[in-house]
Design an enzyme around this catalytic site. Sequence first.
Site, PDB file in Angstrom:
ATOM      1  N   HIS A   1       0.846  -1.185   0.000  1.00  0.00           N
ATOM      2  CA  HIS A   1       0.000   0.000   0.000  1.00  0.00           C
ATOM      3  C   HIS A   1       0.886   1.240   0.000  1.00  0.00           C
ATOM      4  O   HIS A   1       2.066   1.187   0.375  1.00  0.00           O
ATOM      5  CB  HIS A   1      -0.899   0.018   1.239  1.00  0.00           C
ATOM      6  CG  HIS A   1      -2.024  -0.957   1.186  1.00  0.00           C
ATOM      7  ND1 HIS A   1      -3.121  -0.855   2.015  1.00  0.00           N
ATOM      8  CD2 HIS A   1      -2.239  -2.053   0.410  1.00  0.00           C
ATOM      9  CE1 HIS A   1      -3.965  -1.846   1.758  1.00  0.00           C
ATOM     10  NE2 HIS A   1      -3.444  -2.589   0.788  1.00  0.00           N
TER      11      HIS A   1
ATOM     12  N   GLU B   1       1.064   3.840   1.962  1.00  0.00           N
ATOM     13  CA  GLU B   1       1.661   4.197   3.259  1.00  0.00           C
ATOM     14  C   GLU B   1       2.849   3.302   3.590  1.00  0.00           C
ATOM     15  O   GLU B   1       3.891   3.794   4.045  1.00  0.00           O
ATOM     16  CB  GLU B   1       0.630   4.059   4.393  1.00  0.00           C
ATOM     17  CG  GLU B   1      -0.577   4.948   4.253  1.00  0.00           C
ATOM     18  CD  GLU B   1      -1.761   4.271   3.579  1.00  0.00           C
ATOM     19  OE1 GLU B   1      -2.892   4.515   4.018  1.00  0.00           O
ATOM     20  OE2 GLU B   1      -1.556   3.495   2.611  1.00  0.00           O
TER      21      GLU B   1
ATOM     22  N   CYS C   1      -5.991   2.063   6.126  1.00  0.00           N
ATOM     23  CA  CYS C   1      -6.640   0.824   6.550  1.00  0.00           C
ATOM     24  C   CYS C   1      -5.961   0.351   7.845  1.00  0.00           C
ATOM     25  O   CYS C   1      -4.989   0.952   8.307  1.00  0.00           O
ATOM     26  CB  CYS C   1      -6.521  -0.237   5.455  1.00  0.00           C
ATOM     27  SG  CYS C   1      -4.830  -0.844   5.205  1.00  0.00           S
TER      28      CYS C   1
END
Length: 161
Positions: free
Chosen positions: A57, A59, A87
């Site tokens: 992801h 991040e 998330c």
Amino acid sequence: MIKENDEHIKWMSLALNQAEKSQDMDEVPVGAIVVLNHSIIGSGYNQPVSGNDPTSHAEINAIRSATQNIENYRMPDASIYVTLEPCAMCYGAIIQARISNIFFGAFDKKTGVCGTCADLSESKCFNHKPKITGGILEDECSKILRDFFKKRRVIRYTSHH
């Protein structure tokens, strides 16, 4: 939500540039940057499909980039700017990195854990609690996602008919 200032807009715009990179790869367009002392120390964008890595992801990739650049796995004075609300996995990585501030653009009604679906910042399970601010350049961050999924639905519909 805080009043958007020029610095937040500047950093989120750069996170949006990262999101465009994932969009160019036909990945869900999410981008992130890590900022320390008014400088970008890491950046990343979504690559789970192309990398065959569910943890890839924006991040996580930005945190990996930042920790390599500063040669430290902890960044207690850093902030992360991400175009979509984190998330649970990404929130956990942010906690592990000890990042002080999370700034995000679009709210994620399906998997966001910074107040939308759940609020992990309210959990007593964590020994670190970053400050969270959502809705920075929300319209722009939402639009890139909306346009991506709209285009995908058109492609899927036209290829089956």
